[in-house]
Write an enzyme that holds these catalytic residues in place. Structure first.
Site, PDB file in Angstrom:
ATOM      1  N   ASN A 137       0.827  -1.207   0.000  1.00 55.77           N
ATOM      2  CA  ASN A 137       0.000   0.000   0.000  1.00 55.77           C
ATOM      3  C   ASN A 137       0.866   1.263   0.000  1.00 55.77           C
ATOM      4  OD1 ASN A 137       0.958   0.266   2.601  1.00 55.77           O
ATOM      5  ND2 ASN A 137      -0.992  -0.060   3.597  1.00 55.77           N
ATOM      6  N   HIS A 138       0.231   2.413   0.132  1.00 55.23           N
ATOM      7  CA  HIS A 138       0.935   3.695   0.061  1.00 55.23           C
ATOM      8  C   HIS A 138       1.467   4.153   1.405  1.00 55.23           C
ATOM      9  CE1 HIS A 138      -0.483   5.290  -4.104  1.00 55.23           C
ATOM     10  NE2 HIS A 138      -0.289   3.987  -4.120  1.00 55.23           N
ATOM     11  N   MET A 139       1.345   3.334   2.424  1.00 52.56           N
ATOM     12  CA  MET A 139       1.906   3.606   3.749  1.00 52.56           C
ATOM     13  C   MET A 139       1.279   4.808   4.437  1.00 52.56           C
ATOM     14  SD  MET A 139       5.798   2.833   2.505  1.00 52.56           S
ATOM     15  CE  MET A 139       5.317   3.429   0.872  1.00 52.56           C
ATOM     16  N   VAL A 140       0.118   5.255   3.968  1.00 54.52           N
ATOM     17  CA  VAL A 140      -0.568   6.393   4.582  1.00 54.52           C
ATOM     18  C   VAL A 140      -1.077   5.992   5.964  1.00 54.52           C
ATOM     19  CG1 VAL A 140      -2.620   7.865   4.445  1.00 54.52           C
ATOM     20  CG2 VAL A 140      -1.214   7.472   2.407  1.00 54.52           C
ATOM     21  N   VAL A 270      -4.825 -22.069   2.074  1.00 51.71           N
ATOM     22  CA  VAL A 270      -5.881 -22.675   2.890  1.00 51.71           C
ATOM     23  C   VAL A 270      -7.142 -22.816   2.049  1.00 51.71           C
ATOM     24  CG1 VAL A 270      -7.318 -22.433   4.948  1.00 51.71           C
ATOM     25  CG2 VAL A 270      -4.898 -21.777   5.020  1.00 51.71           C
ATOM     26  N   TRP A 536      -9.417   0.966  -3.276  1.00 52.85           N
ATOM     27  CA  TRP A 536      -8.694  -0.185  -2.729  1.00 52.85           C
ATOM     28  C   TRP A 536      -8.799  -0.262  -1.208  1.00 52.85           C
ATOM     29  CZ3 TRP A 536      -3.894   1.485  -6.021  1.00 52.85           C
ATOM     30  CH2 TRP A 536      -4.219   1.362  -7.386  1.00 52.85           C
ATOM     31  N   HIS A 537      -9.984   0.121  -0.703  1.00 49.90           N
ATOM     32  CA  HIS A 537     -10.237   0.083   0.736  1.00 49.90           C
ATOM     33  C   HIS A 537     -11.492  -0.730   1.054  1.00 49.90           C
ATOM     34  CE1 HIS A 537      -8.107   4.270   0.755  1.00 49.90           C
ATOM     35  NE2 HIS A 537      -7.229   3.283   0.809  1.00 49.90           N
TER      36      HIS A 537
END
Length: 668
Positions: A137-140, A270, A536-537
């Site tokens: 991710n963008h590390m926000v 799995v 993407w959330h």
């Protein structure tokens, strides 16, 4: 040695010096990396207290926390392998999408929205590696707002109210952003003793400064801390970056878990939860084309994410009975698994401007590489992200419903590849690429933070290796779409601010065939419907209140919990990674309390910041509170630590089920 370099450098003192320098930088690339947890060697059919499916953001944190308890044995399974080096270097974050470490999920085409996207579908990148989406991710670092958690608490109980979740955000956080650390009013909401570093930058990109000025001209106040409750405007995010490298629950927690009772299996898929007589007793998994069974004496915990968690539940007979029966799956529990899928809806607006508008910090690539290898600084170490939060109306000025995320793209950038990764179609990407050969591009992502629209996740088949069907449901509620004319016009107004006007910025309306010959507002709605995509959330597919209870236990099934973004009953106003860590931290304490084990790590009840304790923490839902009345200094958290002795745990191989098992998991 590079061909011809020896003769070029010469044999004297200067040549020796330069040769040593070249060798130094060649060697330092090996230091950009991490020693990841190793695979375990396990007997097929081994028993554990807890089996966690998915070593993503939640699973990594949860496994690490449970392994703090000496008599807990934990098995953590991950479908992917180790993150590549690009997952560590912040500037390479975009290269991981649509790669082998991405699940590469997509939505199902509906012929109603996303016609301007490739194949009419939304891309849904998700990390398929240790760390999961926290590794791509963008590390926000964002938390959402107090009202988000008041909603959760009304559905799932007071465990999830703002005052309580704030303590858990602070528990994991090690805030080093000097803009926040040096401000006592801001630091009251941040931790300094947690495992995951949350940092800022003293070198804000030129274009970010200009965007902040533009938003100020448009009436937004500049916000020094984008996580500050009940205060919205425009500002720069803090990021989970430590010393120029990505930080995450994987690196900060799982990598530092020293318990011998924690075992990890990578590249292990799995396929099913084993449920007998209403109790989850283990899992079935495939590794190296062989099927294995592992058993849980206490709990199976799903941390497989918003798409894979409902898939596993449904494959195991937990889901909507009508859907399961249509595939011939016996129904174990009739629950609305896969329903309530929702996400931040995102539409891009575009401007073009004269060359020199962006004044990119990207120096010549080789020099940036040298700077990064030398001291982890420069463009490669950055993840500059900013946003402007907008309320729905002036009557709720402290609760945002929308956000604008601007980006400035220099001329001749490799924009086309990123455009395609985002999911825009070939014609649109070609049009924008051609414009970028003449001009600099400004993209503004207009995002709806609290959508009313809902989609669903269903099984594609009974084959566990088939991706689930993702029906995004974007704009299924017309009210969501109705907001976008206002939002896109606000994005366009950046072109009318002083700096961007001086650079001849102007609006670009990409050609969308279905939207020709319309008035401006009608065109914006048509274009928004055609170009909308996911931010993407995605959340909500095993939601608290309908699929799991407030303790994250699956309703009607013993010994089964869900700990990931799928449990969010309603999406928060912001990026979801930090809230997922918070969910895992709360889950760890819920589990420890359930089995009468003392909590480990920071004692939240005794947490002190300055002279503000957890028990006296203000109700932040009241925006008029005067923080100066409760803050006198900026002391660091005083954490009461409980030491836990880690002992070896014997892994027992079952004998009564051994007839079903013939193999051992042999891992290097």
């Amino acid at each position: 040695m590079v061909c011809g370099l020896t003769s070029c450098l010469g044999s004297g003192a200067a040549g020796g010096l330069f040769s040593s320098a070249v060798q130094f930088f060649a060697a330092t690339q090996c230091l950009v990396g991490e020693t990841w947890p190793k695979d375990s060697v396990l007997q097929n059919g081994s028993r554990y207290d807890f089996i966690i499916v998915g070593a993503g953001t939640a699973g990594s944190a949860l496994a690490a926390r449970l392994s703090e308890v000496a008599n807990f044995s934990v098995l953590l399974l991950e479908a992917g392998g180790d993150p590549p080096i690009e997952a560590i270097i912040p500037a390479f974050r975009e290269t991981l999408k649509a790669s082998s470490v991405d699940w590469n999920f997509t939505s199902v085409e509906n012929n109603i929205t996303s016609q301007a996207l490739k194949r009419g579908i939304e891309q849904q990148p998700r990390g398929k590696m240790l760390g999961g989406s926290g590794s791509l991710n963008h590390m926000v670092y964002a938390r959402g707002f107090p009202s988000d958690y008041h909603e959760w608490a009304s559905i799932a109980g007071e465990t999830w109210n703002w005052t309580n979740v704030l303590k858990y955000f602070m528990k994991t956080e090690h805030m080093t952003d000097t803009n926040i650390v040096n401000n006592p009013e801001l630091m009251v909401y941040h931790g300094r003793g947690g495992a995951i570093e949350v940092s800022g930058t003293n070198e804000v990109m030129f274009s970010i400064k200009k965007f902040l000025q533009a938003f100020e001209e448009l009436g937004f106040k500049t916000v020094p801390d984008m996580t500050y409750p009940n205060s919205i405007g425009a500002g720069c995010f803090s990021h989970t970056i430590r010393n120029g490298e990505r930080d995450s629950s994987l690196r900060a927690l799982l990598n530092n878990a020293n318990s011998t009772s924690l075992h990890i299996l990578k590249d292990t898929f799995v396929t099913k939860i084993i449920i007998e007589n209403g109790t989850a007793i283990g899992i079935e998994a495939v590794k190296d084309d062989k099927t294995f069974l592992f058993y849980a004496d206490r709990e199976v915990i799903l941390s497989a994410g918003t798409f894979n968690t409902p898939k596993l539940l449904m494959l195991s007979g937990v889901g909507r009975s009508e859907h399961l029966r249509s595939l011939g799956i016996d129904v174990v529990a009739d629950l609305p698994v896969g329903s309530n899928l929702h996400d931040h809806a995102m539409v891009l607006a575009f401007l073009v401007a004269d060359n020199g508008t962006c004044v990119s910090d990207e120096a010549e690539n080789s020099m940036e590489a040298i700077k990064y290898l030398y001291d982890r600084t420069g463009f490669l170490a950055k993840a500059d992200n900013m946003a402007a939060y907008l309320p729905l109306s002036s009557s709720e000025p402290t609760v945002p419903e929308f956000a604008l995320y601007p980006t400035c793209i220099p001329q001749f950038s490799p924009f086309r590849s990123g455009c395609l990764t985002l999911g825009l179609n070939e014609d649109l990407c070609t049009e924008l690429h051609n414009l970028n050969q003449e001009y600099e591009l400004v993209t503004i992502a207009a995002v709806l933070l609290k959508p009313k629209s809902r989609g669903k996740v269903e099984l594609n088949s009974i084959n566990p290796f088939d991706d689930p069907l993702i029906y995004a449901g974007t704009f299924s509620e017309e009210q969501d779409l109705d907001h976008f004319p206002r939002l896109i016009k606000m994005a366009w107004s950046i072109a009318d601010t002083n700096y961007f006007r001086s650079k001849n910025a102007r609006v670009i309306k990409p050609w969308v065939e279905a939207c020709s010959n319309l008035t401006e507002s009608a065109w914006i709605k048509c274009m928004s419907r055609a170009m909308v995509t996911s931010a993407w959330h995605s959340v909500g597919t095993a939601a608290m209140g309908t699929v799991v209870d407030g303790d994250l236990k699956v309703l009607g099934i013993n010994g089964l919990r869900v700990v990931d973004a799928s449990v969010m009953p309603k999406i928060i106003r912001g990026n979801t990674n930090a809230p997922v860590v918070m969910i895992a931290e709360i889950a760890a304490d819920l589990i420890k309390e359930h089995y009468s084990v003392s909590r480990t790590g920071t004692n939240l009840n005794n947490m002190t910041i300055g002279n503000l304790t957890a028990s006296s923490m203000p109700n932040i839902s009241q925006p008029n509170i005067n923080l100066a009345d409760v803050i006198e200094n900026n002391d660091m958290i005083n954490s009461s630590l409980i030491e836990v002795e880690i002992t070896n745990v014997e892994i027992i191989t079952t004998t009564d089920r051994q007839s079903d098992i013939d193999d051992t998991v042999n891992v290097a």
